[in-house]
Motif scaffolding. Sequence first.
Motif, short mmCIF file in Angstrom:
data_model
loop_
_atom_site.label_atom_id
_atom_site.label_comp_id
_atom_site.label_asym_id
_atom_site.label_seq_id
_atom_site.Cartn_x
_atom_site.Cartn_y
_atom_site.Cartn_z
N GLY A 89 -41.08 15.10 -12.60
CA GLY A 89 -41.40 16.31 -13.34
C GLY A 89 -40.66 17.50 -12.76
N ALA A 90 -40.42 18.48 -13.61
CA ALA A 90 -39.62 19.64 -13.22
C ALA A 90 -40.37 20.58 -12.28
N PHE A 91 -39.61 21.21 -11.41
CA PHE A 91 -40.09 22.30 -10.55
C PHE A 91 -39.65 23.60 -11.21
N ARG A 92 -40.60 24.43 -11.57
CA ARG A 92 -40.28 25.73 -12.17
C ARG A 92 -40.45 26.85 -11.15
N SER A 93 -40.94 26.49 -9.98
CA SER A 93 -41.11 27.44 -8.88
C SER A 93 -41.05 26.63 -7.59
N THR A 94 -40.61 27.26 -6.54
CA THR A 94 -40.61 26.57 -5.23
C THR A 94 -41.45 27.36 -4.23
N ASP A 95 -42.55 27.90 -4.71
CA ASP A 95 -43.46 28.65 -3.85
C ASP A 95 -44.46 27.68 -3.21
N PHE A 96 -43.92 26.76 -2.42
CA PHE A 96 -44.72 25.77 -1.70
C PHE A 96 -43.96 25.42 -0.43
N THR A 97 -44.58 24.68 0.45
CA THR A 97 -43.96 24.31 1.72
C THR A 97 -43.13 23.04 1.55
N THR A 98 -43.79 21.99 1.05
CA THR A 98 -43.11 20.72 0.82
C THR A 98 -43.59 20.10 -0.48
N ALA A 99 -42.81 19.15 -0.97
CA ALA A 99 -43.21 18.34 -2.12
C ALA A 99 -43.31 16.89 -1.63
N VAL A 100 -44.35 16.20 -2.08
CA VAL A 100 -44.50 14.78 -1.78
C VAL A 100 -44.31 14.03 -3.09
N PHE A 101 -43.38 13.09 -3.08
CA PHE A 101 -43.04 12.29 -4.26
C PHE A 101 -43.58 10.88 -4.06
N LEU A 102 -44.39 10.41 -5.02
CA LEU A 102 -44.96 9.07 -4.95
C LEU A 102 -44.39 8.21 -6.08
N VAL A 103 -44.09 6.94 -5.75
CA VAL A 103 -43.58 6.01 -6.75
C VAL A 103 -44.50 4.80 -6.77
N PHE A 104 -45.00 4.47 -7.96
CA PHE A 104 -45.89 3.34 -8.17
C PHE A 104 -45.16 2.27 -8.98
N ASP A 105 -45.44 0.99 -8.69
CA ASP A 105 -44.86 -0.07 -9.50
C ASP A 105 -45.70 -0.29 -10.76
N ILE A 106 -45.33 -1.27 -11.55
CA ILE A 106 -45.99 -1.51 -12.83
C ILE A 106 -47.47 -1.86 -12.67
N ASP A 107 -47.84 -2.40 -11.51
CA ASP A 107 -49.24 -2.75 -11.24
C ASP A 107 -49.96 -1.64 -10.46
N PHE A 108 -49.35 -0.48 -10.36
CA PHE A 108 -49.89 0.70 -9.67
C PHE A 108 -50.07 0.49 -8.17
N ASN A 109 -49.19 -0.34 -7.59
CA ASN A 109 -49.09 -0.38 -6.13
C ASN A 109 -48.22 0.80 -5.73
N LEU A 110 -48.62 1.52 -4.71
CA LEU A 110 -47.81 2.63 -4.21
C LEU A 110 -46.69 2.03 -3.38
N ILE A 111 -45.47 2.10 -3.88
CA ILE A 111 -44.36 1.40 -3.23
C ILE A 111 -43.43 2.32 -2.43
N GLU A 112 -43.54 3.62 -2.68
CA GLU A 112 -42.64 4.53 -1.96
C GLU A 112 -43.21 5.94 -1.98
N ALA A 113 -43.01 6.66 -0.88
CA ALA A 113 -43.41 8.07 -0.81
C ALA A 113 -42.41 8.80 0.07
N ARG A 114 -41.96 9.94 -0.42
CA ARG A 114 -40.99 10.78 0.30
C ARG A 114 -41.47 12.21 0.28
N GLU A 115 -41.15 12.95 1.34
CA GLU A 115 -41.51 14.36 1.43
C GLU A 115 -40.23 15.18 1.58
N VAL A 116 -40.14 16.27 0.82
CA VAL A 116 -38.95 17.12 0.80
C VAL A 116 -39.37 18.58 0.95
#
Length: 177
Positions: A89-116
Amino acid sequence: MTSVDLTALGVQDLLRLDGAVLAELRRRGLVRTGNKPLGDVAEAVVHAARDGVLEPNSTKSHDITTPAGDRIQVKAMGVRSAGTAAKFGAFRSTDFTTAVFLVFDIDFNLIEAREVDAAVIEQTRLVTHINGRQPTLRWVRTVGTDVTAEMQAAWAGLNQTPARAAIVAPMHHPART
């Protein structure tokens, strides 16, 4: 878990089931809106991992404020046929400290997470027709810090059935160390 044959259900039954599932997720405190639940569930995962305050839906720029005052924006996606070109999803503002991105597979297992860091997100190209910055999974993998184990542990705690969670886990969020 028992498998359910959804092909035996009519469209109205499927919509009722979807409503019942959302109502149960809301009752458990995992979703806050009537939208697709993945975004709300992702916020609950990061909140369980980092503690602090889960901000109201109308809060601009961030979803969670940690006890240390860090503001976290949460983005999630399910695995898609677009692969690593898939966009968050789009960032329309960056008034935050970090973003955490989560990726789920088709069965909703959390397979990846990254912080930027927000400053890194500010360096991405502004897409004028959406008035925002829309990172791809490939880009997040390149610049982000891997926080998968931390988020998977939080997801495992949230993913328990209520009866089992009451036996296994405390009812409060312990302070992050």
